[in-house]
Design a protein around this motif. Structure first.
Motif, PDB file in Angstrom:
ATOM      1  N   MET A 252      -4.056  -2.035   0.859  1.00 15.30           N
ATOM      2  CA  MET A 252      -3.354  -2.434   2.068  1.00 15.30           C
ATOM      3  C   MET A 252      -3.053  -3.932   2.006  1.00 15.30           C
ATOM      4  O   MET A 252      -3.919  -4.743   1.700  1.00 15.30           O
ATOM      5  N   ASN A 253      -1.808  -4.303   2.317  1.00 16.23           N
ATOM      6  CA  ASN A 253      -1.400  -5.694   2.224  1.00 16.23           C
ATOM      7  C   ASN A 253      -1.681  -6.492   3.493  1.00 16.23           C
ATOM      8  O   ASN A 253      -1.764  -7.720   3.442  1.00 16.23           O
ATOM      9  N   ILE A 254      -1.793  -5.828   4.631  1.00 10.20           N
ATOM     10  CA  ILE A 254      -2.021  -6.514   5.895  1.00 10.20           C
ATOM     11  C   ILE A 254      -2.982  -5.709   6.752  1.00 10.20           C
ATOM     12  O   ILE A 254      -3.177  -4.509   6.533  1.00 10.20           O
ATOM     13  N   SER A 255      -3.547  -6.358   7.752  1.00  8.95           N
ATOM     14  CA  SER A 255      -4.462  -5.660   8.648  1.00  8.95           C
ATOM     15  C   SER A 255      -4.021  -5.718  10.103  1.00  8.95           C
ATOM     16  O   SER A 255      -4.528  -4.952  10.923  1.00  8.95           O
ATOM     17  N   ASN A 256      -3.091  -6.635  10.438  1.00  5.30           N
ATOM     18  CA  ASN A 256      -2.636  -6.718  11.824  1.00  5.30           C
ATOM     19  C   ASN A 256      -1.165  -7.066  11.897  1.00  5.30           C
ATOM     20  O   ASN A 256      -0.654  -7.847  11.079  1.00  5.30           O
ATOM     21  N   VAL A 257      -0.484  -6.475  12.892  1.00  2.00           N
ATOM     22  CA  VAL A 257       0.968  -6.598  13.030  1.00  2.00           C
ATOM     23  C   VAL A 257       1.319  -6.724  14.505  1.00  2.00           C
ATOM     24  O   VAL A 257       0.709  -6.062  15.356  1.00  2.00           O
ATOM     25  N   VAL A 258       2.320  -7.548  14.791  1.00  2.46           N
ATOM     26  CA  VAL A 258       2.946  -7.571  16.110  1.00  2.46           C
ATOM     27  C   VAL A 258       4.346  -6.996  15.971  1.00  2.46           C
ATOM     28  O   VAL A 258       5.116  -7.422  15.093  1.00  2.46           O
TER      29      VAL A 258
ATOM     30  N   ALA B 226       8.146   3.769  16.123  1.00  3.84           N
ATOM     31  CA  ALA B 226       7.929   4.515  14.884  1.00  3.84           C
ATOM     32  C   ALA B 226       7.132   3.683  13.878  1.00  3.84           C
ATOM     33  O   ALA B 226       6.209   4.184  13.231  1.00  3.84           O
ATOM     34  N   VAL B 227       7.487   2.401  13.722  1.00  2.97           N
ATOM     35  CA  VAL B 227       6.744   1.585  12.767  1.00  2.97           C
ATOM     36  C   VAL B 227       5.330   1.336  13.263  1.00  2.97           C
ATOM     37  O   VAL B 227       4.375   1.293  12.470  1.00  2.97           O
ATOM     38  N   ALA B 228       5.157   1.197  14.574  1.00  2.00           N
ATOM     39  CA  ALA B 228       3.813   1.027  15.123  1.00  2.00           C
ATOM     40  C   ALA B 228       2.957   2.253  14.845  1.00  2.00           C
ATOM     41  O   ALA B 228       1.792   2.134  14.422  1.00  2.00           O
ATOM     42  N   ALA B 229       3.514   3.443  15.067  1.00 10.70           N
ATOM     43  CA  ALA B 229       2.764   4.674  14.818  1.00 10.70           C
ATOM     44  C   ALA B 229       2.440   4.840  13.350  1.00 10.70           C
ATOM     45  O   ALA B 229       1.324   5.246  12.986  1.00 10.70           O
ATOM     46  N   ALA B 230       3.411   4.520  12.475  1.00  5.41           N
ATOM     47  CA  ALA B 230       3.185   4.676  11.039  1.00  5.41           C
ATOM     48  C   ALA B 230       2.116   3.719  10.543  1.00  5.41           C
ATOM     49  O   ALA B 230       1.241   4.091   9.743  1.00  5.41           O
ATOM     50  N   LEU B 231       2.156   2.473  10.992  1.00  3.21           N
ATOM     51  CA  LEU B 231       1.148   1.498  10.576  1.00  3.21           C
ATOM     52  C   LEU B 231      -0.234   1.870  11.107  1.00  3.21           C
ATOM     53  O   LEU B 231      -1.241   1.756  10.394  1.00  3.21           O
ATOM     54  N   ALA B 232      -0.279   2.300  12.369  1.00  6.58           N
ATOM     55  CA  ALA B 232      -1.565   2.664  12.973  1.00  6.58           C
ATOM     56  C   ALA B 232      -2.228   3.815  12.228  1.00  6.58           C
ATOM     57  O   ALA B 232      -3.459   3.855  12.089  1.00  6.58           O
TER      58      ALA B 232
ATOM     59  N   LEU C 113       2.015 -10.013  10.095  1.00  6.90           N
ATOM     60  CA  LEU C 113       3.404  -9.567  10.025  1.00  6.90           C
ATOM     61  C   LEU C 113       3.940  -9.418  11.439  1.00  6.90           C
ATOM     62  O   LEU C 113       3.281  -8.845  12.305  1.00  6.90           O
ATOM     63  N   VAL C 114       5.152  -9.947  11.658  1.00  6.24           N
ATOM     64  CA  VAL C 114       5.865  -9.740  12.915  1.00  6.24           C
ATOM     65  C   VAL C 114       7.103  -8.902  12.606  1.00  6.24           C
ATOM     66  O   VAL C 114       7.927  -9.289  11.766  1.00  6.24           O
ATOM     67  N   VAL C 115       7.213  -7.752  13.253  1.00  2.00           N
ATOM     68  CA  VAL C 115       8.364  -6.864  13.069  1.00  2.00           C
ATOM     69  C   VAL C 115       9.280  -7.023  14.270  1.00  2.00           C
ATOM     70  O   VAL C 115       8.885  -6.750  15.410  1.00  2.00           O
TER      71      VAL C 115
ATOM     72  N   ALA D 281       4.058  -2.190   3.578  1.00  2.00           N
ATOM     73  CA  ALA D 281       2.937  -2.974   4.095  1.00  2.00           C
ATOM     74  C   ALA D 281       1.601  -2.437   3.604  1.00  2.00           C
ATOM     75  O   ALA D 281       0.657  -3.210   3.383  1.00  2.00           O
ATOM     76  N   MET D 282       1.515  -1.144   3.428  1.00  2.00           N
ATOM     77  CA  MET D 282       0.234  -0.537   3.060  1.00  2.00           C
ATOM     78  C   MET D 282       0.092  -0.278   1.562  1.00  2.00           C
ATOM     79  O   MET D 282      -1.025  -0.278   1.038  1.00  2.00           O
ATOM     80  N   HIS D 283       1.233  -0.069   0.863  1.00  2.00           N
ATOM     81  CA  HIS D 283       1.142   0.338  -0.535  1.00  2.00           C
ATOM     82  C   HIS D 283       2.009  -0.478  -1.480  1.00  2.00           C
ATOM     83  O   HIS D 283       1.915  -0.290  -2.700  1.00  2.00           O
ATOM     84  N   GLY D 284       2.861  -1.357  -0.959  1.00  2.00           N
ATOM     85  CA  GLY D 284       3.769  -2.107  -1.821  1.00  2.00           C
ATOM     86  C   GLY D 284       3.035  -3.075  -2.736  1.00  2.00           C
ATOM     87  O   GLY D 284       1.960  -3.582  -2.408  1.00  2.00           O
ATOM     88  N   GLN D 285       3.634  -3.326  -3.877  1.00  2.00           N
ATOM     89  CA  GLN D 285       3.046  -4.223  -4.862  1.00  2.00           C
ATOM     90  C   GLN D 285       3.828  -5.538  -4.912  1.00  2.00           C
ATOM     91  O   GLN D 285       4.993  -5.597  -4.538  1.00  2.00           O
TER      92      GLN D 285
END
Length: 390
Positions: free
Chosen positions: A1-7, A17-23, A152-154, A313-317
């Motif tokens: 995972m590349n990040i742990s918190n997002v706004v 949708a992005v909030a649900a996917a990240l959560a 990360l801010v989306v 955010a979770m799997h990218g290299q």
């Protein structure tokens, strides 16, 4: 995972949708929404198979049924004067996994919000964003003077995005010469489970059923010289759309005549943002790439963006945030170009060219319907939830 918190800025379809996917991946997410309650301006929308793939991956496909979404069986092109069928795209011939739905926008918002809440997403309602500042730790400045920070801010805050100009400079949108009215009317004509497009000179009417078929969603588009403001919330006099479409006959005339409340918005051409991400800030959906509503892909592109950004955010290299734009930009540009071309096809004036075009559509529809449907495989068959999908 590349990040742990997002706004996430914006509680619309893309933001939720992005909030649900990240959560779902264990990321702590906060959604900032300026409205005091989650709702969406507008009426109906079309969830095509490529957007449905994202909802399915989020575990929400069955939820569409509980929201009385109508499964589409066809897209039907009709002549404006008498409603005669010109061509039919047989959606019921799509593979079983590629379903097509018509859903009330409010119902989809509710479905996505439920998924986000189950993932323990935090919602800050009635909050107004003043600016977004990219940086090592990006910041969101609120109008009340407070600040929010995250890895990360989306920015899923639509065509008037606060973040877009921060990354790209002033927008260069121009009026397209077209306006659109939106309305919902009772289904008193037994409207089939299809998206119907009544095509006329310089204008067209799109209709499809909502909420179990009890309602009909209308989008009426007219070419005009006079400018109109962007945004779906501008109320208009129903007599204006009725006068503009007075030459339409058959069921189109009955639907237009039933309009009691209507909104009007000007359709503007926005360039696709050159920069979608920078120093911990990412643009999503209309904030990055507004599209004309002639291919029914605005919401579907936001859903695709949401999944790809969360996946990166979770799997990218490597430079995973840059990979988000790399995976999405060519796809979005192709969709936007196809949408712009549809306007020309729908609005042809009377004459030999229109007659020949309609004849070609009619013959193709009747003699090779599967081939016609296959021409959309690049759009509907694209599934961003597949591993390594680009």
């Amino acid at each position: 995972m590349n990040i742990s918190n997002v706004v996430v800025v914006g509680g619309g379809i893309g933001g939720l949708a992005v909030a649900a996917a990240l959560a779902r991946g264990g990321v702590a997410v906060t959604v900032l929404e300026q409205a005091t309650a989650l709702r969406e301006v507008g009426a109906g929308l079309q969830v095509s198979p490529n957007g449905l793939a994202v909802l399915r991956a989020l575990g929400l496909e069955a939820g569409l049924r509980t929201k009385e979404a109508v499964q589409g069986q066809a897209v039907v092109l009709r002549d404006f004067a008498n409603g005669a069928e010109v061509a039919r795209l047989p959606l019921d011939r799509l593979p079983k996994t590629q379903r097509y739905f018509f859903v009330h926008r409010t119902d989809l918002i509710d479905l996505l919000a439920g998924a986000a809440k189950r993932g323990n997403v935090t919602f800050e309602m009635g909050t107004q964003v003043a600016s977004i500042r990219p940086g090592k730790v990006p910041q969101v400045q609120m109008t009340d003077g407070s600040t929010r920070r995250a890895e990360l801010v989306v920015a899923a805050d639509g065509i008037h995005s606060v973040a877009r100009p921060a990354l790209n400079g002033p927008d260069r949108a121009v009026f397209s010469g077209q306006v659109a009215w939106r309305a919902v009317v009772p289904n008193e004509i037994n409207h089939p489970p299809a998206a119907q497009v009544h095509m006329g000179p310089g204008r067209h009417l799109v209709s499809y059923p909502l909420r179990g078929g009890r309602l009909i969603n209308l989008v009426a588009v007219e070419e005009r010289d006079g400018w109109a403001a962007e945004g779906w919330h501008h109320a208009d006099d129903p007599s204006n759309v009725k006068n503009a479409f007075s030459g339409f006959g058959g069921e189109a005339a009955r639907m237009i005549d039933a309009v009691k409340d209507v909104t009007l918005w000007g359709l503007h051409l926005h360039p696709v943002a050159s920069v979608w991400q920078q120093q911990g800030v990412a643009l999503l959906g209309d904030a990055a790439h507004p599209t004309l509503p002639f291919l029914a892909q605005g919401a579907n592109m936001a859903l695709e963006d949401a999944w790809v950004l969360a996946d990166q955010a979770m799997h990218g290299q490597g430079d995973w945030l840059a990979g988000y734009q790399q995976r999405r930009e060519a796809r979005v540009r192709r969709v936007i170009g196809a949408a712009e071309n549809n306007a020309q096809r729908y609005h042809m004036r009377a004459g030999p060219m229109r007659s020949l075009a309609h004849l070609g559509l009619k013959l193709g529809s009747r003699l090779a319907p599967s081939r016609m449907l296959g021409a959309f495989n690049w759009l509907y068959g694209h599934d961003v939830t597949r591993p390594r999908e680009s």
